[in-house]
Scaffold this motif. Structure first.
Motif, PDB file in Angstrom:
ATOM      1  N   LEU A   1       5.400   7.568   0.302  1.00  0.00           N
ATOM      2  CA  LEU A   1       4.386   6.359  -0.014  1.00  0.00           C
ATOM      3  C   LEU A   1       3.034   6.875  -0.196  1.00  0.00           C
ATOM      4  O   LEU A   1       2.700   7.808   0.800  1.00  0.00           O
TER       5      LEU A   1
ATOM      6  N   GLU B   1      -0.940   5.411  -0.242  1.00  0.00           N
ATOM      7  CA  GLU B   1      -1.851   4.017  -0.311  1.00  0.00           C
ATOM      8  C   GLU B   1      -3.015   4.414  -1.295  1.00  0.00           C
ATOM      9  O   GLU B   1      -3.409   5.483  -1.115  1.00  0.00           O
TER      10      GLU B   1
ATOM     11  N   CYS C   1       0.482   0.364  -2.446  1.00  0.00           N
ATOM     12  CA  CYS C   1       1.382   1.524  -2.118  1.00  0.00           C
ATOM     13  C   CYS C   1       2.282   1.883  -3.053  1.00  0.00           C
ATOM     14  O   CYS C   1       3.128   0.823  -3.510  1.00  0.00           O
TER      15      CYS C   1
ATOM     16  N   MET D   1       9.263  -3.849   2.920  1.00  0.00           N
ATOM     17  CA  MET D   1       8.173  -3.083   2.869  1.00  0.00           C
ATOM     18  C   MET D   1       7.201  -3.953   4.057  1.00  0.00           C
ATOM     19  O   MET D   1       7.176  -4.951   4.117  1.00  0.00           O
TER      20      MET D   1
ATOM     21  N   TRP E   1       3.005  -3.623   6.152  1.00  0.00           N
ATOM     22  CA  TRP E   1       1.624  -2.998   6.345  1.00  0.00           C
ATOM     23  C   TRP E   1       1.184  -2.884   7.758  1.00  0.00           C
ATOM     24  O   TRP E   1       1.775  -4.293   8.275  1.00  0.00           O
TER      25      TRP E   1
ATOM     26  N   ILE F   1       0.821 -10.452   1.126  1.00  0.00           N
ATOM     27  CA  ILE F   1       1.543  -9.058   0.667  1.00  0.00           C
ATOM     28  C   ILE F   1       2.274  -9.616  -0.440  1.00  0.00           C
ATOM     29  O   ILE F   1       2.918 -10.695  -0.662  1.00  0.00           O
TER      30      ILE F   1
ATOM     31  N   ARG G   1       5.051  -7.841  -3.986  1.00  0.00           N
ATOM     32  CA  ARG G   1       5.524  -6.461  -4.447  1.00  0.00           C
ATOM     33  C   ARG G   1       5.732  -6.722  -5.676  1.00  0.00           C
ATOM     34  O   ARG G   1       6.373  -7.812  -6.339  1.00  0.00           O
TER      35      ARG G   1
ATOM     36  N   CYS H   1       0.960   1.746   4.964  1.00  0.00           N
ATOM     37  CA  CYS H   1       2.101   1.230   4.253  1.00  0.00           C
ATOM     38  C   CYS H   1       3.318   1.921   4.762  1.00  0.00           C
ATOM     39  O   CYS H   1       3.503   2.946   5.113  1.00  0.00           O
TER      40      CYS H   1
END
Length: 125
Positions: free
Chosen positions: A4, A6, A22, A34, A36, A70, A72, A96
């Motif tokens: 990962l 970030e 990320c 996922m 944070w 958040i 993705r 992340c």
């Protein structure tokens, strides 16, 4: 194992916004949740937000609901954290994390198997 990376941290004035990104590599990105987290010196790592494998379900700490979002993009192997109305108390290193399953069970570090190196977010008053 998932790697990962970030990006997006920095210095911002109170009331401002930042978007953290990320990028993941290794396991198929669409197969795991996922999250944070954030950490300040002398304190435990704190869950900030999480998202399931598909993006259908999101999870937040109450104090961040309405300010942080958040999301993705499974096509880009990327998870984002949009942070608005930032406060000085949001200052921390943000990490992340890749989940060990498609959904989060505890919203604790035990749910996650891989971590990024962290990115510093500093909010000035």
């Amino acid at each position: 194992q998932v790697q990962l990376v970030e990006s997006g941290g920095g210095l911002v004035q109170a009331g401002g916004s930042l978007r953290l990104s990320c990028v993941a590599s290794g396991r198929p990105f669409g197969s795991y949740a996922m999250g944070w987290f954030r950490q300040v010196p002398g304190k435990e790592r704190e869950f900030v937000a999480g998202i399931n494998w598909s993006g259908e379900f999101t999870y937040y700490v109450d104090s961040m609901k309405g300010r942080f979002t958040i999301s993705r993009d499974n096509a880009k192997n990327t998870v984002y954290l949009q942070m608005n109305s930032l406060k000085p108390e949001d200052t921390a290193v943000y990490y992340c994390a890749a989940g060990i399953a498609g959904y989060l069970k505890y919203r604790l570090p035990v749910d996650f198997g891989s971590w990024g190196q962290g990115t510093q977010v500093t909010v000035s008053s």
